[in-house]
Design a protein around this motif. Structure first.
Motif, PDB file in Angstrom:
ATOM      1  N   THR A 126       7.047  -0.045   1.929  1.00  0.00           N
ATOM      2  CA  THR A 126       6.644  -1.183   1.366  1.00  0.00           C
ATOM      3  C   THR A 126       5.138  -1.320   1.662  1.00  0.00           C
ATOM      4  OG1 THR A 126       8.803  -2.379   1.629  1.00  0.00           O
ATOM      5  CG2 THR A 126       6.711  -3.740   1.174  1.00  0.00           C
ATOM      6  N   ALA A 127       4.687  -1.110   2.871  1.00  0.00           N
ATOM      7  CA  ALA A 127       3.197  -1.147   3.080  1.00  0.00           C
ATOM      8  C   ALA A 127       2.364  -0.131   2.225  1.00  0.00           C
ATOM      9  CB  ALA A 127       2.783  -0.983   4.627  1.00  0.00           C
ATOM     10  N   TYR A 128       2.920   1.118   2.427  1.00  0.00           N
ATOM     11  CA  TYR A 128       2.192   2.254   1.570  1.00  0.00           C
ATOM     12  C   TYR A 128       2.028   1.859   0.189  1.00  0.00           C
ATOM     13  CZ  TYR A 128       2.603   5.222   5.802  1.00  0.00           C
ATOM     14  OH  TYR A 128       2.501   5.640   6.976  1.00  0.00           O
ATOM     15  N   ALA A 129       3.253   1.533  -0.482  1.00  0.00           N
ATOM     16  CA  ALA A 129       3.216   1.180  -1.794  1.00  0.00           C
ATOM     17  C   ALA A 129       2.480  -0.002  -2.326  1.00  0.00           C
ATOM     18  CB  ALA A 129       4.674   0.922  -2.481  1.00  0.00           C
ATOM     19  N   SER A 130       2.387  -0.961  -1.199  1.00  0.00           N
ATOM     20  CA  SER A 130       1.696  -2.202  -1.672  1.00  0.00           C
ATOM     21  C   SER A 130       0.191  -1.808  -1.761  1.00  0.00           C
ATOM     22  CB  SER A 130       1.974  -3.286  -0.517  1.00  0.00           C
ATOM     23  OG  SER A 130       3.326  -3.815  -0.477  1.00  0.00           O
ATOM     24  N   ARG A 131      -0.174  -1.068  -0.659  1.00  0.00           N
ATOM     25  CA  ARG A 131      -1.459  -0.522  -0.803  1.00  0.00           C
ATOM     26  C   ARG A 131      -1.983   0.176  -1.941  1.00  0.00           C
ATOM     27  NH1 ARG A 131      -3.593  -3.535   3.316  1.00  0.00           N
ATOM     28  NH2 ARG A 131      -3.651  -2.808   5.437  1.00  0.00           N
ATOM     29  N   ARG A 132      -1.075   0.958  -2.614  1.00  0.00           N
ATOM     30  CA  ARG A 132      -1.525   1.575  -3.772  1.00  0.00           C
ATOM     31  C   ARG A 132      -1.293   0.921  -5.006  1.00  0.00           C
ATOM     32  NH1 ARG A 132      -2.214   3.432  -7.534  1.00  0.00           N
ATOM     33  NH2 ARG A 132      -1.608   5.115  -8.735  1.00  0.00           N
ATOM     34  N   ILE A 133      -0.307   0.181  -5.036  1.00  0.00           N
ATOM     35  CA  ILE A 133      -0.256  -0.402  -6.514  1.00  0.00           C
ATOM     36  C   ILE A 133      -0.215  -1.958  -6.637  1.00  0.00           C
ATOM     37  CG2 ILE A 133       1.497   1.369  -7.276  1.00  0.00           C
ATOM     38  CD1 ILE A 133       3.908  -0.528  -6.940  1.00  0.00           C
ATOM     39  N   GLY A 134      -0.342  -2.614  -5.332  1.00  0.00           N
ATOM     40  CA  GLY A 134      -0.454  -3.938  -5.225  1.00  0.00           C
ATOM     41  C   GLY A 134       0.569  -4.726  -4.773  1.00  0.00           C
ATOM     42  N   ASP A 135       0.452  -5.267  -3.706  1.00  0.00           N
ATOM     43  CA  ASP A 135       1.751  -6.033  -2.961  1.00  0.00           C
ATOM     44  C   ASP A 135       2.442  -6.937  -3.928  1.00  0.00           C
ATOM     45  OD1 ASP A 135      -0.242  -7.778  -2.961  1.00  0.00           O
ATOM     46  OD2 ASP A 135       0.020  -8.126  -0.840  1.00  0.00           O
ATOM     47  N   HIS A 136       2.047  -7.560  -4.884  1.00  0.00           N
ATOM     48  CA  HIS A 136       2.517  -8.207  -5.672  1.00  0.00           C
ATOM     49  C   HIS A 136       3.642  -7.586  -6.729  1.00  0.00           C
ATOM     50  CE1 HIS A 136      -0.682  -6.771  -8.291  1.00  0.00           C
ATOM     51  NE2 HIS A 136       0.109  -7.148  -9.434  1.00  0.00           N
ATOM     52  N   LEU A 137       3.690  -6.327  -6.907  1.00  0.00           N
ATOM     53  CA  LEU A 137       4.667  -5.659  -7.534  1.00  0.00           C
ATOM     54  C   LEU A 137       5.710  -5.035  -7.024  1.00  0.00           C
ATOM     55  CD1 LEU A 137       1.821  -3.547  -9.631  1.00  0.00           C
ATOM     56  CD2 LEU A 137       3.525  -5.231 -10.597  1.00  0.00           C
ATOM     57  N   VAL A 138       5.554  -5.289  -5.309  1.00  0.00           N
ATOM     58  CA  VAL A 138       6.554  -4.617  -4.791  1.00  0.00           C
ATOM     59  C   VAL A 138       7.574  -5.670  -4.258  1.00  0.00           C
ATOM     60  CG1 VAL A 138       6.914  -3.215  -2.477  1.00  0.00           C
ATOM     61  CG2 VAL A 138       4.882  -2.893  -3.992  1.00  0.00           C
ATOM     62  N   THR A 139       8.794  -5.213  -4.244  1.00  0.00           N
ATOM     63  CA  THR A 139       9.898  -5.727  -3.752  1.00  0.00           C
ATOM     64  C   THR A 139      11.001  -4.944  -2.528  1.00  0.00           C
ATOM     65  OG1 THR A 139      10.216  -7.294  -5.476  1.00  0.00           O
ATOM     66  CG2 THR A 139      12.316  -7.211  -4.234  1.00  0.00           C
ATOM     67  N   SER A 140      11.201  -5.494  -1.564  1.00  0.00           N
ATOM     68  CA  SER A 140      11.761  -4.792  -0.533  1.00  0.00           C
ATOM     69  C   SER A 140      13.233  -5.310  -0.227  1.00  0.00           C
ATOM     70  CB  SER A 140      10.803  -4.538   0.672  1.00  0.00           C
ATOM     71  OG  SER A 140      11.452  -3.642   1.662  1.00  0.00           O
ATOM     72  N   LEU A 141      14.209  -4.651  -0.094  1.00  0.00           N
ATOM     73  CA  LEU A 141      15.667  -5.112   0.174  1.00  0.00           C
ATOM     74  C   LEU A 141      16.192  -4.366   1.082  1.00  0.00           C
ATOM     75  CD1 LEU A 141      18.121  -5.884  -2.741  1.00  0.00           C
ATOM     76  CD2 LEU A 141      18.858  -4.480  -0.658  1.00  0.00           C
ATOM     77  N   ASP A 142      16.837  -5.102   2.058  1.00  0.00           N
ATOM     78  CA  ASP A 142      17.660  -4.635   3.143  1.00  0.00           C
ATOM     79  C   ASP A 142      19.041  -5.807   3.373  1.00  0.00           C
ATOM     80  OD1 ASP A 142      16.795  -2.309   5.389  1.00  0.00           O
ATOM     81  OD2 ASP A 142      18.329  -3.896   6.084  1.00  0.00           O
ATOM     82  N   VAL A 143      19.927  -4.842   3.884  1.00  0.00           N
ATOM     83  CA  VAL A 143      21.014  -5.989   4.087  1.00  0.00           C
ATOM     84  C   VAL A 143      20.840  -6.476   5.542  1.00  0.00           C
ATOM     85  CG1 VAL A 143      22.254  -4.301   5.527  1.00  0.00           C
ATOM     86  CG2 VAL A 143      23.584  -5.668   4.069  1.00  0.00           C
ATOM     87  N   ASP A 144      19.961  -6.332   6.221  1.00  0.00           N
ATOM     88  CA  ASP A 144      19.820  -6.988   7.502  1.00  0.00           C
ATOM     89  C   ASP A 144      18.652  -8.018   7.383  1.00  0.00           C
ATOM     90  OD1 ASP A 144      18.934  -7.358  10.223  1.00  0.00           O
ATOM     91  OD2 ASP A 144      19.276  -5.464  11.013  1.00  0.00           O
TER      92      ASP A 144
END
Length: 382
Positions: A126-144
């Motif tokens: 999530t951190a790497y992708a947010s730096r690359r494409i913008g954090d507003h475009l990133v959703t991160s999902l986990d069961v925990d």
């Protein structure tokens, strides 16, 4: 800690000089995502490591290209005490950065395209992708819920304020719709894959491994709902998708039976004993031909023993001195060691297995159809 220098060195290791992922890796303080972690002590026990107690070891662990186990069974390293000794399998980790970058490349991220990161873990992807494409475009999902909460707090401290964190079981519900999905957990073929496929918009792309295999599958979603792509000539060993606080209990009763029983058949195997879990292509092909098999392996340096068990009650035990032909005991409705040897026969006869590079079609019911030349296989239809 001079984390900028350490992160720069890591970036140079895992990304090419002209890579778009060089800057994201170099500008993420990975140590802040993994303040504590578990290490195996060589005897099967897990030992807690606290980064603040040894900053040099913390830097070495966080900025080495390695995975760090952050949860064993239901116990998070963040919540553990010095005397805790958890038992069971790792249930969350900070994935090694080179593999995170490879999965992001397989995902073909682009400017303005929304991304779902399946398996938040420590939050590195999530951190790497947010730096690359913008954090507003990133959703991160986990069961925990702890993982999504902790990653949100830690990324916000890095200035990444706008990723969306969702706590959900991806095998039953994936809210939202996305143009790219990258999974760093092994998704189950079959019904458990349906919610993920439904969340991918037509024209979107997914990159994931299939549970109990090392196969990285990528594909584009067509208007009819099928995802069409390939098995990449690349492999990864991700944890299985969890639906609860821990994995279901292993088939311990069958493993106990396999360790002691004479079985219904006894014979001599053709090939040396192999640790099936570590033989990634063999393990993957065995899941195609005989889905649901679990394995274990033991050695004292000379004697090697492998076990295979299946939920239908089948089991196999193969024991040999080093590379000698093994003595094989088997029981239950299937002959599991025979199934493994058929896969090994094919590998030895043809020089390779037909998995890597195979064409893939994933239908909306979650079944993964594989083909290469005249070979056909599937996952999730049994």
């Amino acid at each position: 800690m001079n984390w900028e220098k350490e992160a720069g060195r890591l970036a140079d290791r895992v990304a090419d000089p002209d890579s778009r992922w060089l800057a994201p890796v170099a500008t993420v303080p990975r140590h802040e995502l993994v303040p504590r972690w578990w290490e195996a002590d060589g005897t099967g026990a897990w030992v807690l490591r606290n980064g603040a107690d040894d900053p040099a070891a913390w830097a070495q662990a966080a900025y080495g290209d390695r995975s760090l186990v952050t949860r064993v069974g239901p116990l998070h390293a963040d919540r553990a005490g010095p005397g805790d000794r958890p038992e069971g399998l790792p249930t969350s980790s900070a994935t090694l950065p080179s593999l995170v970058v490879r999965m992001l490349r397989h995902g073909r991220l682009g400017d303005g395209l929304s991304l779902l990161d399946l398996g938040t873990g420590a939050g590195g992807l999530t951190a790497y992708a947010s730096r690359r494409i913008g954090d507003h475009l990133v959703t991160s999902l986990d069961v925990d819920p702890y993982l999504t909460e902790a990653a949100g707090v830690r990324l916000a401290a890095m200035g990444l304020l706008h990723p969306t964190f969702v706590t959900a079981d991806a095998t039953t519900r994936v809210p939202g719709a996305y143009e790219r999905i990258v999974s760093t957990v092994g998704l189950p073929a079959g019904p458990g894959l349906r919610p993920v496929l439904a969340a991918l918009v037509p024209g979107g792309r997914i990159a994931t491994t299939i549970g109990r295999t090392s196969l990285i599958v990528t594909g584009w979603k067509h208007n009819d709902g099928d995802v069409v792509g390939v098995v990449e000539r690349d492999t990864a060993g991700f944890m299985l998708t969890r639906s609860g606080d821990d994995y279901p209990p292993a088939l311990t009763g069958l493993f106990a039976l396999a360790r002691t029983s004479e079985g219904e058949t006894t014979g001599i195997g053709r090939y040396p004993v192999v640790d099936v879990a570590e033989a990634w292509e063999l393990r993957s092909m065995l899941e195609v031909t005989t889905p649901g098999v679990e394995s274990a392996f033991e050695t004292d340096g000379e004697t090697r023993t492998a076990y295979l068990v299946h939920p239908d009650g089948s089991w196999a035990r193969a024991t040999a001195e080093w590379t000698d032909p093994p003595e094989v005991h088997q029981g239950g409705p299937q002959r599991l060691w025979g199934a493994l040897e058929r896969v090994r026969n094919r590998l030895n006869t043809e020089g390779s297995l037909p998995l890597l590079g195979a064409r893939v079609r994933i239908t909306p019911d979650g079944v993964v159809h594989l083909s290469r030349g005249g070979w056909r296989g599937s996952l999730g239809d049994r």
